[in-house]
Every structure is written in structure tokens, then in C-alpha cells.
Design a protein around this motif. Structure first.
Motif, PDB file in Angstrom:
ATOM      1  N   LEU A  19      10.222  23.219  36.586  1.00  0.00           N
ATOM      2  CA  LEU A  19      10.563  21.726  37.408  1.00  0.00           C
ATOM      3  C   LEU A  19       9.028  21.541  37.667  1.00  0.00           C
ATOM      4  O   LEU A  19       8.867  22.720  38.340  1.00  0.00           O
ATOM      5  CB  LEU A  19      11.761  21.178  38.647  1.00  0.00           C
ATOM      6  CG  LEU A  19      11.237  20.318  38.927  1.00  0.00           C
ATOM      7  CD1 LEU A  19      11.063  19.334  38.840  1.00  0.00           C
ATOM      8  CD2 LEU A  19      12.287  20.221  40.252  1.00  0.00           C
ATOM      9  N   ALA A  20       7.896  20.736  37.358  1.00  0.00           N
ATOM     10  CA  ALA A  20       7.162  21.074  37.561  1.00  0.00           C
ATOM     11  C   ALA A  20       6.307  19.947  38.532  1.00  0.00           C
ATOM     12  O   ALA A  20       6.826  18.730  38.809  1.00  0.00           O
ATOM     13  CB  ALA A  20       6.077  21.090  36.100  1.00  0.00           C
ATOM     14  N   VAL A  21       5.479  19.925  39.746  1.00  0.00           N
ATOM     15  CA  VAL A  21       5.947  19.243  40.947  1.00  0.00           C
ATOM     16  C   VAL A  21       4.230  19.771  41.420  1.00  0.00           C
ATOM     17  O   VAL A  21       3.379  20.465  41.107  1.00  0.00           O
ATOM     18  CB  VAL A  21       6.609  18.559  42.347  1.00  0.00           C
ATOM     19  CG1 VAL A  21       8.312  19.195  41.516  1.00  0.00           C
ATOM     20  CG2 VAL A  21       6.271  20.459  42.552  1.00  0.00           C
ATOM     21  N   VAL A  22       3.912  18.565  41.585  1.00  0.00           N
ATOM     22  CA  VAL A  22       2.394  18.138  41.854  1.00  0.00           C
ATOM     23  C   VAL A  22       1.852  18.886  43.093  1.00  0.00           C
ATOM     24  O   VAL A  22       1.041  20.129  43.976  1.00  0.00           O
ATOM     25  CB  VAL A  22       1.612  16.424  42.385  1.00  0.00           C
ATOM     26  CG1 VAL A  22       0.409  17.158  42.878  1.00  0.00           C
ATOM     27  CG2 VAL A  22       1.444  16.359  41.087  1.00  0.00           C
ATOM     28  N   ARG A  23       2.935  18.419  44.311  1.00  0.00           N
ATOM     29  CA  ARG A  23       3.251  19.574  45.359  1.00  0.00           C
ATOM     30  C   ARG A  23       4.444  20.272  45.997  1.00  0.00           C
ATOM     31  O   ARG A  23       5.702  18.896  45.627  1.00  0.00           O
ATOM     32  CB  ARG A  23       2.320  18.060  46.838  1.00  0.00           C
ATOM     33  CG  ARG A  23       1.325  18.648  46.624  1.00  0.00           C
ATOM     34  CD  ARG A  23      -0.027  17.617  47.934  1.00  0.00           C
ATOM     35  NE  ARG A  23       1.003  16.356  48.172  1.00  0.00           N
ATOM     36  CZ  ARG A  23       1.081  15.303  47.543  1.00  0.00           C
ATOM     37  NH1 ARG A  23      -0.057  15.564  47.076  1.00  0.00           N
ATOM     38  NH2 ARG A  23       1.579  14.627  48.585  1.00  0.00           N
ATOM     39  N   LEU A  24       4.750  20.641  46.550  1.00  0.00           N
ATOM     40  CA  LEU A  24       6.350  20.945  47.165  1.00  0.00           C
ATOM     41  C   LEU A  24       6.523  19.997  48.091  1.00  0.00           C
ATOM     42  O   LEU A  24       8.191  19.958  47.809  1.00  0.00           O
ATOM     43  CB  LEU A  24       6.101  22.170  47.750  1.00  0.00           C
ATOM     44  CG  LEU A  24       5.607  23.661  46.986  1.00  0.00           C
ATOM     45  CD1 LEU A  24       6.020  25.107  48.588  1.00  0.00           C
ATOM     46  CD2 LEU A  24       6.872  23.684  46.295  1.00  0.00           C
ATOM     47  N   ASP A  25       6.081  19.150  48.467  1.00  0.00           N
ATOM     48  CA  ASP A  25       6.365  18.197  49.487  1.00  0.00           C
ATOM     49  C   ASP A  25       7.330  16.517  48.895  1.00  0.00           C
ATOM     50  O   ASP A  25       8.081  16.356  49.346  1.00  0.00           O
ATOM     51  CB  ASP A  25       5.365  17.724  50.198  1.00  0.00           C
ATOM     52  CG  ASP A  25       4.380  16.867  50.111  1.00  0.00           C
ATOM     53  OD1 ASP A  25       3.908  17.088  49.320  1.00  0.00           O
ATOM     54  OD2 ASP A  25       3.704  15.889  50.838  1.00  0.00           O
ATOM     55  N   ARG A  26       6.853  17.095  47.007  1.00  0.00           N
ATOM     56  CA  ARG A  26       7.764  16.013  46.337  1.00  0.00           C
ATOM     57  C   ARG A  26       9.145  16.580  46.986  1.00  0.00           C
ATOM     58  O   ARG A  26       9.715  15.398  45.950  1.00  0.00           O
ATOM     59  CB  ARG A  26       6.651  15.832  45.026  1.00  0.00           C
ATOM     60  CG  ARG A  26       5.251  15.293  45.455  1.00  0.00           C
ATOM     61  CD  ARG A  26       4.797  14.625  46.393  1.00  0.00           C
ATOM     62  NE  ARG A  26       5.591  13.156  45.462  1.00  0.00           N
ATOM     63  CZ  ARG A  26       6.126  12.857  46.634  1.00  0.00           C
ATOM     64  NH1 ARG A  26       6.038  12.617  47.765  1.00  0.00           N
ATOM     65  NH2 ARG A  26       6.304  10.867  46.100  1.00  0.00           N
ATOM     66  N   LEU A  27       9.772  17.004  46.888  1.00  0.00           N
ATOM     67  CA  LEU A  27      11.127  18.100  46.330  1.00  0.00           C
ATOM     68  C   LEU A  27      11.944  17.731  48.155  1.00  0.00           C
ATOM     69  O   LEU A  27      12.578  17.381  47.592  1.00  0.00           O
ATOM     70  CB  LEU A  27      10.815  19.320  46.233  1.00  0.00           C
ATOM     71  CG  LEU A  27      10.830  20.198  44.397  1.00  0.00           C
ATOM     72  CD1 LEU A  27      10.539  21.374  44.332  1.00  0.00           C
ATOM     73  CD2 LEU A  27      11.865  19.382  43.427  1.00  0.00           C
ATOM     74  N   GLY A  28      11.390  17.543  49.222  1.00  0.00           N
ATOM     75  CA  GLY A  28      11.990  17.846  49.886  1.00  0.00           C
ATOM     76  C   GLY A  28      11.033  16.618  50.736  1.00  0.00           C
ATOM     77  O   GLY A  28       9.568  16.434  51.198  1.00  0.00           O
ATOM     78  N   ARG A  29      12.302  15.757  51.764  1.00  0.00           N
ATOM     79  CA  ARG A  29      11.587  15.294  53.308  1.00  0.00           C
ATOM     80  C   ARG A  29      11.509  15.310  53.828  1.00  0.00           C
ATOM     81  O   ARG A  29      10.790  15.419  55.148  1.00  0.00           O
ATOM     82  CB  ARG A  29      12.471  13.506  53.069  1.00  0.00           C
ATOM     83  CG  ARG A  29      11.613  12.805  51.566  1.00  0.00           C
ATOM     84  CD  ARG A  29      12.338  11.726  52.230  1.00  0.00           C
ATOM     85  NE  ARG A  29      12.286  10.701  51.143  1.00  0.00           N
ATOM     86  CZ  ARG A  29      13.039   9.672  50.350  1.00  0.00           C
ATOM     87  NH1 ARG A  29      12.977   9.061  50.814  1.00  0.00           N
ATOM     88  NH2 ARG A  29      12.460   8.600  49.447  1.00  0.00           N
ATOM     89  N   SER A  30      12.166  16.922  53.834  1.00  0.00           N
ATOM     90  CA  SER A  30      12.129  17.944  55.662  1.00  0.00           C
ATOM     91  C   SER A  30      11.996  19.424  55.032  1.00  0.00           C
ATOM     92  O   SER A  30      12.625  19.821  53.626  1.00  0.00           O
ATOM     93  CB  SER A  30      13.405  17.375  56.345  1.00  0.00           C
ATOM     94  OG  SER A  30      14.848  17.629  55.908  1.00  0.00           O
ATOM     95  N   LEU A  31      11.468  20.344  56.387  1.00  0.00           N
ATOM     96  CA  LEU A  31      11.639  21.360  55.397  1.00  0.00           C
ATOM     97  C   LEU A  31      13.284  22.172  54.756  1.00  0.00           C
ATOM     98  O   LEU A  31      13.112  22.965  54.015  1.00  0.00           O
ATOM     99  CB  LEU A  31      11.083  22.532  56.748  1.00  0.00           C
ATOM    100  CG  LEU A  31      11.380  23.911  56.299  1.00  0.00           C
ATOM    101  CD1 LEU A  31      10.791  24.542  55.656  1.00  0.00           C
ATOM    102  CD2 LEU A  31      10.818  24.694  57.974  1.00  0.00           C
ATOM    103  N   THR A  32      13.972  21.409  55.419  1.00  0.00           N
ATOM    104  CA  THR A  32      15.936  22.103  55.825  1.00  0.00           C
ATOM    105  C   THR A  32      15.845  21.377  53.892  1.00  0.00           C
ATOM    106  O   THR A  32      16.460  21.726  53.087  1.00  0.00           O
ATOM    107  CB  THR A  32      17.339  21.129  56.122  1.00  0.00           C
ATOM    108  OG1 THR A  32      16.269  21.998  57.709  1.00  0.00           O
ATOM    109  CG2 THR A  32      18.381  21.677  55.707  1.00  0.00           C
ATOM    110  N   GLU A  33      15.563  19.800  53.844  1.00  0.00           N
ATOM    111  CA  GLU A  33      15.539  19.557  51.907  1.00  0.00           C
ATOM    112  C   GLU A  33      14.940  20.198  51.252  1.00  0.00           C
ATOM    113  O   GLU A  33      15.304  20.749  50.373  1.00  0.00           O
ATOM    114  CB  GLU A  33      16.150  18.301  52.337  1.00  0.00           C
ATOM    115  CG  GLU A  33      15.373  17.800  51.282  1.00  0.00           C
ATOM    116  CD  GLU A  33      15.261  15.684  51.503  1.00  0.00           C
ATOM    117  OE1 GLU A  33      15.404  14.970  49.784  1.00  0.00           O
ATOM    118  OE2 GLU A  33      14.850  15.257  52.236  1.00  0.00           O
TER     119      GLU A  33
END
Length: 85
Positions: A19-33
């Protein structure tokens, strides 16, 4: 989670995929997520490539990052309960 595109991606991804993402924040809206998503990917055998943070879990250093995120996910509920996060 109310993110149909991300949910569809997880439904499509298979063991051995990356799974390629531009930034990690694209995978979760919070640190927990984010942590829960990363642990889920690891458990399903799906590699992660984050372009901005230069994390590639198919390499040894990236695998270490997976383990660190897993450890943080394990202890974060304790910190949250104590009001530290």
C-alpha cells in the motif's frame, strides 16, 4: 470509520501487496486510527510505502518501523487512559 474509499482499498488488498501513500496522515485521522491501520496492515501481510516519510516496510529499516508502530499501538491506550496523549 466513515471512509468508503479506504475501506474499499482494504477489502481489495491481499497478502503480499504494498500500500503506497503520499503521507501517513492519509491512513488515519488520529494517531489511534493510524496506529490501528498500520497494525492491521502488518497482521494481514500488507507492506506499507509512505513517500513523504520515506518508510518502506519491505526493507529492514521499514520493518523496524512496523514493529515500533505496533509497540506504540499496544501501549497508547494506557497513556490515553492516564491523560498523557
Amino acid at each position: 470509520m466513515d471512509r468508503p474509499g479506504l475501506e474499499a482499498l482494504f477489502g481489495y488488498a491481499r497478502t503480499g501487496d504494498t500500500l503506497a501513500v503520499v503521507r501517513l496522515d492519509r491512513l488515519g485521522r488520529s494517531l489511534t486510527e493510524l496506529l490501528a491501520t498500520i497494525v492491521m496492515l502488518k497482521d494481514r501481510g500488507i507492506a506499507l510505502l509512505s513517500l513523504e516519510e520515506k518508510i518502506d516496510t519491505t526493507a529492514a529499516a521499514g520493518e523496524l518501523v512496523f514493529h515500533v508502530f505496533g509497540a506504540i499501538a499496544h501501549v497508547s491506550p494506557h497513556f490515553e487512559a492516564a491523560g498523557a496523549i
